[in-house]
Design an enzyme around this catalytic site. Structure first.
Site, PDB file in Angstrom:
ATOM      1  N   GLN A 660      48.511  -4.843  97.847  1.00  0.00           N
ATOM      2  CA  GLN A 660      48.704  -6.239  98.228  1.00  0.00           C
ATOM      3  C   GLN A 660      49.021  -6.383  99.710  1.00  0.00           C
ATOM      4  O   GLN A 660      48.634  -7.350 100.347  1.00  0.00           O
ATOM      5  CB  GLN A 660      49.843  -6.832  97.392  1.00  0.00           C
ATOM      6  CG  GLN A 660      50.083  -8.315  97.638  1.00  0.00           C
ATOM      7  CD  GLN A 660      51.194  -8.859  96.753  1.00  0.00           C
ATOM      8  OE1 GLN A 660      51.751  -8.137  95.943  1.00  0.00           O
ATOM      9  NE2 GLN A 660      51.505 -10.131  96.908  1.00  0.00           N
ATOM     10  N   ASP A 775      60.029  -2.647  91.084  1.00  0.00           N
ATOM     11  CA  ASP A 775      58.576  -2.680  90.867  1.00  0.00           C
ATOM     12  C   ASP A 775      58.097  -1.370  90.241  1.00  0.00           C
ATOM     13  O   ASP A 775      57.133  -0.760  90.714  1.00  0.00           O
ATOM     14  CB  ASP A 775      57.852  -2.947  92.192  1.00  0.00           C
ATOM     15  CG  ASP A 775      56.404  -3.416  91.979  1.00  0.00           C
ATOM     16  OD1 ASP A 775      56.098  -3.906  90.878  1.00  0.00           O
ATOM     17  OD2 ASP A 775      55.596  -3.277  92.906  1.00  0.00           O
TER      18      ASP A 775
END
Length: 927
Positions: A660, A775
């Site tokens: 990302q 995460d």
């Protein structure tokens, strides 16, 4: 005055001799590189100083306005940042250490300068000509040092050639030079020498300043030292080192140093630690030929320099590719190897920059660690203080109710106790009264009567005696009834109050002390009935009133019988039931009064803490949102500068993957690590810069752990994408593949369970360091060639105290409480539960419950409502129970990873043993 000399603009890189254009280009490149990195270091230092000023201003009671703009006004003198310390408070220890600031300020203010020393003036002039590639100075002078009168020469850059005399750092002399008279290629000798017979002292002390349009001079000034007989080399170097970073060269033309030369070098080494570049200039008649001595042979010069301490007996000149080689003195006796001066200067300048970048980064990292630790302390203060206040209120109320119950039910017991005490002490009291000697009353020995005033005083003293003795006896018996309450309640309350009064807010400290005094006066003193206390005297006030009703008809004679009679009447007039009732009534009244005073003081303390906690929360927010990210970015820049200086910019290989926020490339070799993975991140805005800088700090601060991917270093590429953007290049350990790819290819049951254990071990380590990953997912678990797992991508990783409640992570691995903004490290346990589902399934297929969701919002809503992955037929019961426990909707019900780890080991031992015996039972191998 301007000279009409030749311009060297076109000859600066193609002069004769061993210097050559290549050497000049290398020198120019090296000094240009130093200036470029020095500029970045200067900018970082300027912003660091401004940061510390802002910290001091924002947390001081008063602060003068900062000067606008940059420059000297903004920088201020070295050390001024730390002169006025912050007021006592959480951030009072945040300041720029004065010694480090002074050192760094001096370094960035000092530009390099080449200083030429030498055996004699001819050698120095010849080396200068070689460096510039042109014959600027004459070299056919007399060899006698005694007859040499060379003044100090300074060569600087200018658009036109110019020669002048000037006092160092002062003004230029208006003096006609020989070079002003006519065109010249070589500066006339008479301009170079000091005319000692001159009556002008300024003319004797002046330097000859030569301005030339030359590529090398555009990057660095060159100073030729005067003849030692005119001025010692130590003095020249001392003056130069105050304003410049000297790159010292020493020109040689003889095979040995003279006694005078040895003494000169010995003095320089005694006072300075600068390395030197010793170069033997070629003989004038064979300037283009090389020395006949082989490089491997050690000359007498080499031995002399070893004896003087400039070279070591095992010394070998560092090669340019050795980036970690410290700058050492060099001896070059082959004239064609003058280009090694660029290697020497590169190492010298690089070491200075690296040392400065390290010193600056140590300051950044130290203060950043303080910020993070203070954030933990502030977070704990915000959490624990309201609980302490509530606990204090609850315990005080329990104590109050217990004491009131004692006062209500102890009246009859107190009556019996008073009667028993009076009966026991009656004779003793009468004897004490009879033998009492009065104070301030003169009793006649002949039995004469005394006045009414004296009689009243005697009666009052007898009453006081009876009251005090009876008071002490009753108090000693009463204390046993309530003493356990003092130990159970008052001690606990006092300890709690002591913790509350540790606040650095002075007003709160006073309030807490007042509250503590109220508590002691209301309970500790009253309950224990300390003798002589004001409270005790108040409790017995009614006893005094009863005794004072004793009457007499005529003034009596003071005798033993009279004193016993007065004492007997006082004792007989005491009513045990009334006394007990009076004591209990006053006890209750006093308790009520103290309880109200306590409650009022507690409200005052709570209000004080409320204001303090509000300020603490504001400061905590500033630390998380402003101070720490801003300092982290400066730390990232200083550390990246250090890394690029030591190891250069890494070369990007083939692309390995995209995420990302960045692209991952292969990097064959960097900083001695092979192979590497390079993550290139282009932060789109300030927030992403701050997040990346903090991520880098957390990763660099972590001790190496076998379950975490190693971070080797970072480099900031200011010309990324052809100069269109700035990128941060994170150089990391390269592994074989990620868990997503591994599951897709197929892994055995034992391998998958071992990966689960590795992940738990890695998360536990992060939690032990106060960090939350936030995460955990398949793509962030990397596998080595043995399929052992390491956790990577700490982009969302933060200490709990630094988390702002932002919603981050990968949707299917996100715990429900993440959406509320209030969460802790148990979100990693939840994410591991989802990861364990994939590990047990042996597949990358989405859980059916999640696959049906049309969007992220749909998925998040379902997770908040309790939707979880389904149980697959291959799941073992214990594995399924562990998953369910890990992804429980209540964070408090999720197991600690210290419990999960042994459970996984037990599961692995059982299932792998079962699999070897009965392959089709339980979890299937996905191979």
């Amino acid at each position: 005055m301007e000279a009409d000399g030749q311009s060297w603009a076109g000859e600066s890189v193609s002069g004769p001799g061993p210097g050559g254009g290549g050497m000049i280009r290398e020198l120019c490149r090296g000094f240009s590189r130093y200036r470029r990195y020095l500029g970045r270091l200067r900018q970082n230092l300027r912003e660091t100083q401004k940061f510390f000023r802002d910290i001091k201003c924002s947390h001081s009671h008063s602060c003068p306005s900062s000067p606008a703009g940059g420059g000297a006004a903004e920088l201020g003198p070295a050390g001024d940042v730390a002169e006025a310390p912050l007021p006592a408070g959480q951030l009072s220890c945040i300041s720029f250490p004065p010694m480090e600031e002074t050192y760094l300020q001096q370094l960035v203010d000092r530009l390099p300068c080449i200083l030429i020393l030498g055996q004699d003036c001819n050698a120095k002039c010849q080396l200068l000509n070689l460096l510039l590639g042109v014959q600027v100075l004459p070299t056919l002078k007399l060899d006698s040092d005694e007859s040499c009168k060379l003044r100090r020469l300074r060569f600087t850059y200018g658009t036109r050639t110019r020669v002048s005399l000037a006092l160092p750092g002062q003004y230029e002399l208006v003096h006609t030079l020989a070079s002003h008279q006519d065109n010249w290629e070589t500066i006339p000798e008479e301009d170079l020498e000091v005319q000692e017979d001159s009556e002008d002292a300024a003319h004797v002390l002046a330097d000859l300043e030569v301005t030339m349009h030359h590529a090398l001079l555009q990057e660095v000034d060159i100073v030729v030292a005067p003849c030692p007989s005119h001025r010692p080399s130590v003095d020249v170097l001392s003056d130069l080192a105050n304003d410049f970073l000297p790159v010292i060269t020493y020109a040689l033309h003889k095979d040995e140093l003279s006694e005078r030369g040895e003494q000169e070098l010995r003095e320089v080494r005694q006072y300075f630690s600068f390395p030197m570049f010793f170069f033997k200039v070629p003989k004038l008649e064979i300037i283009s030929s090389s020395s006949g001595r082989a490089e491997s042979e050690r000359s007498p010069l080499y031995g002399q320099l070893v004896d003087l301490g400039y070279l070591s007996s095992s010394h070998r000149n560092c090669v340019p590719s050795d980036q970690d080689c410290k700058a050492q003195s060099m001896l070059v006796e082959q004239s064609e190897k003058l280009k090694q001066l660029s290697t020497f200067s590169h190492q010298l300048l690089q070491n200075r920059l690296v040392d400065a970048a390290k010193a600056l980064n140590v300051v950044h990292s130290h203060c950043l660690d303080i910020f993070i630790n203070q954030a933990f302390d502030m977070q704990r203060d915000l959490q624990i203080t309201p609980k302490r206040l509530e606990y204090t209120r609850k315990k005080e109320n329990e104590l109050y109710e217990s004491l009131m119950n004692i006062a209500n039910r102890k009246q009859e017991e107190m009556k019996d106790m008073i009667v028993e005490t009076l009966n026991t002490m009656k004779e003793e009291l009468l004897d004490d009264a009879a033998n009492m000697e009065f104070k301030d009353v003169i009793v006649p020995e002949n039995g004469e009567t005394i006045g009414t005033r004296e009689i009243k005083s005697c009666i009052r003293q007898i009453q006081e005696l009876i009251i005090s003795r009876l008071n002490q006896a009753v108090a000693n018996k009463l204390i046993s009834s309530v003493d356990y309450l003092r130990e159970s309640f008052v001690g606990t309350l006092e300890r709690c109050l002591q913790s509350l009064e540790k606040s650095q807010d002075v007003s709160v400290h006073i309030t807490s002390n007042y509250l503590k005094q109220i508590l002691n006066a209301a309970y500790h003193v009253e309950v224990t009935f300390h003798s002589g206390s004001s409270v005790t005297r108040m409790l017995w006030e009614q006893i005094k009133q009863i005794i004072q009703r004793i009457t007499w008809v005529n003034p009596p004679t003071i005798t033993l019988e009279w004193k016993r009679k007065v004492a007997q009447e006082a004792i007989d007039s005491l009513s045990a039931s009334k006394l007990a009732k009076s004591i209990c009534s006053q006890f209750r009244t006093r308790l009520n009064s103290s309880h109200e005073a306590f409650a009022a003081s507690l409200r005052q303390l709570e209000a004080g803490h409320s204001g303090r906690l509000e300020k603490t929360e504001d400061l905590w927010l500033k630390v998380r949102k402003d101070h720490a990210p801003r300092l982290a970015r400066l730390s990232l820049e200083s550390r990246s500068l250090q890394d690029v200086l030591l190891h250069r910019k890494p070369k990007l290989g083939q692309e390995l993957g995209r995420g990302q926020y960045g692209v991952v490339y292969l990097c064959d070799n960097w900083g001695g690590h092979f192979p590497c993975a390079l993550k290139s991140v282009v932060p789109p805005d300030e927030k992403h810069w701050n997040d990346l800088a903090l991520e880098f700090h957390y990763m660099r601060s972590l001790p190496k752990h076998e379950r975490l991917v190693d971070l080797h270093g970072s480099v900031i590429d200011y010309n990324y994408g052809g100069g269109s953007s700035v990128a941060v290049l994170l150089i990391m350990e390269r592994l074989h593949r990620d868990l997503y790819t591994g599951l897709k290819a197929g892994l055995t049951l034992e391998t998958r369970l071992q990966i689960a254990l590795d992940v738990v071990e890695g998360i536990r380590f992060l939690h032990s360091q106060g960090l939350v990953h936030r995460d955990i997912k398949l793509k962030n678990v990397l596998l080595d060639k043995q399929n052992r797992a390491k956790i990577t991508d700490l982009g969302f990783c933060k200490p709990e105290a630094m988390m702002s409640g932002s919603i981050v992570g990968t949707p299917i691995h996100m715990a429900p409480e993440l959406f509320t903004g209030k969460y802790d490290n148990s979100v990693d346990v939840y994410a591991f539960g989802i990861l364990f589902w994939y590990i047990c399934s042996g597949s990358i297929k989405l859980p059916e419950a999640f696959e049906r969701c049309a969007s992220k919002d749909h998925l998040w809503n379902n997770v908040r409502r309790g939707t979880r992955p389904e149980r697959l037929p291959v799941f073992d019961e214990e594995c399924w129970q562990l998953m369910e426990a890990c992804w429980d909707g209540d964070p408090l019900k999720r197991p600690l990873l210290g419990i999960v780890q042994p459970m996984l080991r037990s599961i692995m031992d059982r299932l792998c043993k079962c699999s070897s015996e009965q392959p089709n039972r339980g979890l299937d191998d996905s191979t």
